[in-house]
Scaffold this active site. Structure first.
Site, mmCIF file in Angstrom:
data_model
loop_
_atom_site.group_PDB
_atom_site.id
_atom_site.type_symbol
_atom_site.label_atom_id
_atom_site.label_comp_id
_atom_site.label_asym_id
_atom_site.label_seq_id
_atom_site.Cartn_x
_atom_site.Cartn_y
_atom_site.Cartn_z
ATOM 1 N N LEU A 14 0.780 -1.110 0.151
ATOM 2 C CA LEU A 14 0.058 0.001 -0.103
ATOM 3 C C LEU A 14 1.128 1.063 -0.170
ATOM 4 C CD1 LEU A 14 -2.649 -1.049 2.754
ATOM 5 C CD2 LEU A 14 -3.029 -1.066 0.238
ATOM 6 N N ASP A 15 0.332 2.061 -0.550
ATOM 7 C CA ASP A 15 1.138 3.576 -0.610
ATOM 8 C C ASP A 15 1.336 4.036 0.809
ATOM 9 O OD1 ASP A 15 0.998 3.721 -3.436
ATOM 10 O OD2 ASP A 15 -0.597 5.290 -3.611
ATOM 11 N N LYS A 16 2.281 4.944 1.171
ATOM 12 C CA LYS A 16 2.544 5.440 2.420
ATOM 13 C C LYS A 16 1.249 5.825 3.056
ATOM 14 C CE LYS A 16 5.616 8.426 5.214
ATOM 15 N NZ LYS A 16 6.885 9.204 5.183
#
Length: 224
Positions: free
Chosen positions: A53-55
């Site tokens: 997942l993106d930050k």
């Protein structure tokens, strides 16, 4: 109540764990410990990442507990056999309230991407949306491909960038309001379903607590 500030275990299985990742935690280590390191410390065993997942995104992540399971999940993800459902919030009016968003993605400036009209190797997303109140609309998104920033770019292309997503011209907020809400897949002949209706963020919690959200509590039952 779960401590939504921290990485924690959401579900325990023989071959894998499902973790909750808070927004703001990088997947791999940057200056401080990344999500995978924190997850391994939590369960005191070596784990194998199979997706990411993106930050800025919170929500559910699977980590395999052995190499065989990791290979199986890698195959399931690459064959798009794991159904992923995301929740997003925007304060802008979309060009359409449900349907498909399809197009090739191209690198833009400052680490962002843009959606093109061409369809050579398109990012494909389907979505539903509901008005929660004037000026706040919730989006249930299902990606059919796995491109970097796919959902964030899709929302911007609708004219409704995600609230708090400054990279894609979203209005200012305490966080980027994108949450990996649910997973459904079959593993070793068993149907697995996980939902995560908690996270940090006043606007996402407003959605979770709304009457409109009740229709999305089993997202895999909708017509995708």
């Amino acid at each position: 109540m779960h401590d939504v500030n921290n990485v924690h275990l959401h579900a325990i299985e023989d071959d894998f764990f499902v973790f909750y990742k808070p927004a703001g935690v990088s997947f791999h280590s940057e200056q401080c410990a990344g999500f995978v390191v924190l997850a391994e410390e939590l369960v005191n065993e070596k784990l194998y990442p199979v997706h990411r997942l993106d930050k800025v995104t919170s929500g559910l992540i699977i980590l395999a507990r052995n190499k065989e399971a990791a290979a199986e999940f890698t195959s399931l993800f690459s064959d798009h056999k794991i159904k992923k459902f995301y929740l997003a919030v925007s304060d802008a009016k979309p060009k359409k309230k449900q349907g498909w968003i399809k197009g090739d993605m191209q690198k833009s400036r400052r680490g962002a991407f843009k959606l093109l009209k061409s369809q050579a190797n398109p990012a494909i997303t389907r979505f539903y949306s509901k008005s929660i109140r004037p000026g706040l609309r919730a989006y249930l998104l299902k990606p059919f491909s796995g491109k970097t920033h796919q959902l964030r770019v899709a929302m911007k292309s609708l004219g409704a960038p995600i609230l708090g997503d400054s990279t894609y011209a979203g209005s200012e907020d305490e966080r980027t309001n994108l949450h990996a809400y649910a997973l459904q897949f079959s593993y070793k002949g068993q149907l697995k379903e996980y939902r995560c209706d908690y996270t940090l963020g006043a606007h996402l919690n407003e959605v979770f607590n709304s009457d409109e959200f009740k229709e999305w509590t089993a997202p895999w039952t909708l017509d995708w």
